[in-house]
Design a protein around this motif. Structure first.
Motif, PDB file in Angstrom:
ATOM      1  N   HIS A  74       6.018  11.500  -7.946  1.00 19.25           N
ATOM      2  CA  HIS A  74       6.630  12.762  -7.521  1.00 19.25           C
ATOM      3  C   HIS A  74       8.079  12.468  -7.156  1.00 19.25           C
ATOM      4  CE1 HIS A  74       5.048  10.779  -3.939  1.00 19.25           C
ATOM      5  NE2 HIS A  74       6.094  11.306  -3.297  1.00 19.25           N
ATOM      6  N   GLU A  95       2.454   6.227  -4.584  1.00 26.20           N
ATOM      7  CA  GLU A  95       1.944   5.462  -3.445  1.00 26.20           C
ATOM      8  C   GLU A  95       0.443   5.330  -3.587  1.00 26.20           C
ATOM      9  OE1 GLU A  95       4.001   8.536  -1.308  1.00 26.20           O
ATOM     10  OE2 GLU A  95       4.605   7.057   0.185  1.00 26.20           O
ATOM     11  N   HIS A 109      11.955  12.894  -5.172  1.00 28.32           N
ATOM     12  CA  HIS A 109      12.617  13.191  -3.898  1.00 28.32           C
ATOM     13  C   HIS A 109      14.111  13.338  -4.142  1.00 28.32           C
ATOM     14  CE1 HIS A 109       9.278  12.599  -1.119  1.00 28.32           C
ATOM     15  NE2 HIS A 109       8.940  11.495  -1.761  1.00 28.32           N
ATOM     16  N   HIS A 148       8.556   8.319  -7.203  1.00 28.29           N
ATOM     17  CA  HIS A 148       7.724   7.180  -6.796  1.00 28.29           C
ATOM     18  C   HIS A 148       6.269   7.590  -6.665  1.00 28.29           C
ATOM     19  CE1 HIS A 148       7.494   7.575  -2.100  1.00 28.29           C
ATOM     20  NE2 HIS A 148       7.625   8.751  -2.642  1.00 28.29           N
TER      21      HIS A 148
HETATM   22 MN    MN Z   1       7.048  10.491  -1.562  1.00 23.90          MN
END
Ligand code: MN
Length: 297
Positions: free
Chosen positions: A53, A99, A55, A97
């Motif tokens: 996603h 996660e 940023h 990025h």
């Molecule tokens: Mn993030």
């Protein structure tokens, strides 16, 4: 002290507790987003899997008390955050990025995820990812601290920052009181992450945020006799710019947010997280007005 209770947010099967932004408190210095993850135990399934996603306009700060979190980004970075290891991602004009819980994990996760708003002079800079493995320790009467970013008790943690700010994790021994020195120019927040404490006669509940206005030299925090308390301390000079937040974007105008959304959907600007196995996140439809993240908006 103003207290802010957490709000439960479902991140696709993983429930986190959000403390910033809330209607009662939008920011603390440049800190504009604060989620608490865990503590939780898990067996076979990964605790966390957030697909790629984007940023803009922020830094992400990942700090773990337990477990592991694997970061991959569109610069080609791949890094595992663990207790004591700070992952600091500067999005600047745009980065993507993911996660995940790594395949080799402890079965535990307890983490703090934060965003720092970038000031006007730096928010369009090129993205960069930094990993810091050497956070300094501070011994204090009644406890000890790890400085995550900025300074506490004349101890400075080297790190890429763009406005006056600090963060530290403080452990206070059972029944003891620690006096934390503060910068008078900063506003601060205290969050008990493990255990409970008191400060100036006020109970500090686990996972709640306690806000301190600028102008203080210190704050005293006492742990209950029943056990130690671990507290996150955040600080920063009041952020003198109005920001808008929508989805994973921090900007100044609605046009900037819709342009970032369009670029993500069209595979422009942000790059791809090549090392992530799976589909990326689609942006939600842009319907509502973005939320002003501080009272100046
Ligand atoms: Mn993030």
């Amino acid at each position: 002290m103003q207290s802010v209770a957490p709000r439960a947010v479902d991140l696709g099967g993983l429930t986190v507790r959000r403390l910033l932004p809330r209607s009662a408190r939008r920011m603390i210095g440049p800190w504009c987003f604060l989620d608490l993850v865990g503590p939780l135990s898990f067996t076979s399934a990964a605790a966390m899997d957030v697909p790629p996603h984007p940023h803009i306009g922020i830094q992400t700060v990942t700090w773990l008390l337990e477990g592991e979190m694997l970061h991959k980004d569109s610069l080609g970075s791949e890094a595992v955050a663990r207790p004591g290891v700070l992952n600091l991602m500067t999005s600047g004009r745009g980065i993507a990025h993911s996660e995940e819980t790594p395949a080799d994990h402890s079965g535990r996760l307890h983490a703090v995820q934060l965003w720092v708003a970038l000031p006007e002079a730096h928010r369009d800079r090129e993205p960069v990812f930094d990993e810091y493995r050497d956070r300094p320790a501070v011994e204090l009467p009644g406890g000890r601290a790890t400085v995550i970013l900025g300074e506490l008790a004349q101890t400075h943690a080297v790190g890429r920052t763009f406005s006056p700010m600090m963060a530290a994790e403080v452990t206070i021994d059972a029944g003891a009181e620690v006096v934390l020195p503060l910068s008078r120019a900063f506003e601060h927040g205290l969050v008990p992450l493990i255990g409970m404490g008191t400060s100036e006669g006020q109970t500090l509940e686990t996972d709640s945020l306690y806000y301190l206005e600028p102008g203080r030299d210190a704050v005293a925090v006492r742990a209950m006799a029943s056990g130690p308390v671990r507290v996150l301390l955040l600080g920063g000079a009041p952020f003198g710019e109005s920001i808008l937040m929508w989805w994973n974007f921090v900007a100044r105008t609605t046009d900037e947010i819709t342009a970032a959304r369009d670029d993500w959907q069209a595979h422009r600007r942000f790059g791809e997280v090549e090392r992530y196995a799976g589909a990326r996140l689609e942006a939600p439809p842009f319907l509502a007005r973005p939320v002003p993240a501080n009272p100046m908006s």
